[in-house]
Scaffold this active site. Sequence first.
Site, short mmCIF file in Angstrom:
data_model
loop_
_atom_site.label_atom_id
_atom_site.label_comp_id
_atom_site.label_asym_id
_atom_site.label_seq_id
_atom_site.Cartn_x
_atom_site.Cartn_y
_atom_site.Cartn_z
N ASP A 47 7.94 3.82 1.19
CA ASP A 47 7.42 2.54 0.71
C ASP A 47 7.74 1.49 1.78
O ASP A 47 8.65 1.69 2.60
CB ASP A 47 8.09 2.20 -0.62
CG ASP A 47 7.82 0.78 -1.06
OD1 ASP A 47 6.63 0.42 -1.18
OD2 ASP A 47 8.79 0.03 -1.26
N ASP A 49 7.55 -2.56 1.36
CA ASP A 49 8.16 -3.83 0.98
C ASP A 49 9.56 -3.63 0.41
O ASP A 49 9.76 -2.95 -0.60
CB ASP A 49 7.30 -4.54 -0.06
CG ASP A 49 5.95 -4.96 0.50
OD1 ASP A 49 5.79 -4.93 1.73
OD2 ASP A 49 5.06 -5.29 -0.30
N ALA A 155 1.09 -0.97 -1.04
CA ALA A 155 -0.02 -1.73 -1.62
C ALA A 155 -0.51 -2.82 -0.68
O ALA A 155 -1.53 -3.45 -0.94
CB ALA A 155 0.41 -2.36 -2.95
N ASP A 222 12.26 1.09 -3.03
CA ASP A 222 13.17 0.14 -3.66
C ASP A 222 12.79 -0.15 -5.11
O ASP A 222 13.57 -0.75 -5.84
CB ASP A 222 13.14 -1.19 -2.91
CG ASP A 222 11.83 -1.94 -3.14
OD1 ASP A 222 11.85 -3.00 -3.78
OD2 ASP A 222 10.78 -1.43 -2.72
#
Length: 294
Positions: A47, A49, A155, A222
Amino acid sequence: MAGEASAEAARKSAEAAERTQDAAPGTGATEPEFPVHGDERAAAFFDLDNTVMQGAAIFHFGRGLYKRKFFETRDLARFAWQQAWFRLAGFEDPEHMQDARDSALSIVKGHRVSELKSIGEEIYDEYMAERIWPGTRALAQAHLDAGQKVWLVTAAPVEIAQVIARRLGLTGALGTVAESIGGVYTGKLVGEPLHGPAKAEAVRALAAAEALDLSRCAAYSDSHNDIPMLSLVGHPYAINPDSKLRKHARELEWRLRDYRTGRKAAKVGIPAAAGVGAVAGGTAAAIALHRRRR
């Protein structure tokens, strides 16, 4: 649709990215080595962010667009508020994220894709490079050193995700795809954002196409929104976890590492018999990767 759209974007950029991939800078961070050398059925899946980078890529992107007068001061204030919420709350708020996506789409409407890609390179240097977590960067490098592929899955807009992946020396990235016609953004998405369950769908699709063994793969995130993705693999990692993910990870004895405070909830390591990594993409991306190997 989200996985397929993101995968298609990855397919289009994969060959060029492989030819022009920058060398990744050293991180200076130390992490345990991963005993996964030679395991061709594992890859790494991160991921973005607050896992690889502090804050949310789309907000940094918005800041860069404001500097280039893509939108007005009132819009910057909204971006700043959303970023402040993200940093203080430590998790993704769906309403804020949706508002940010809608804002970004309206801002780029009518602009050329090539223009945004070029600007993305500049924005990375201005706002993102210094926000890469050295610890997570070292984890990704461990996979690369073991000969595994490493993907960002986010995203965030795929153009920005691909810039970040390339600048870090990773294999590639999949992200949310904005519709374009004739190389010009329409202000609409292709499918849905690559978020939550959509990430898990993309992971599963690419794993099947690449003959990857998910039990020998790992995923890093996260956010509790990525629990579906983390649950697919044999080696899930909670990095800088929000409260819900931290609780879930502890209950299931997942490995945790928090670079925000220096806490190390568990030693990051894997038995020598196990391969680690994580996979990203969709069927189209997998087909593209097969083509690259021909």
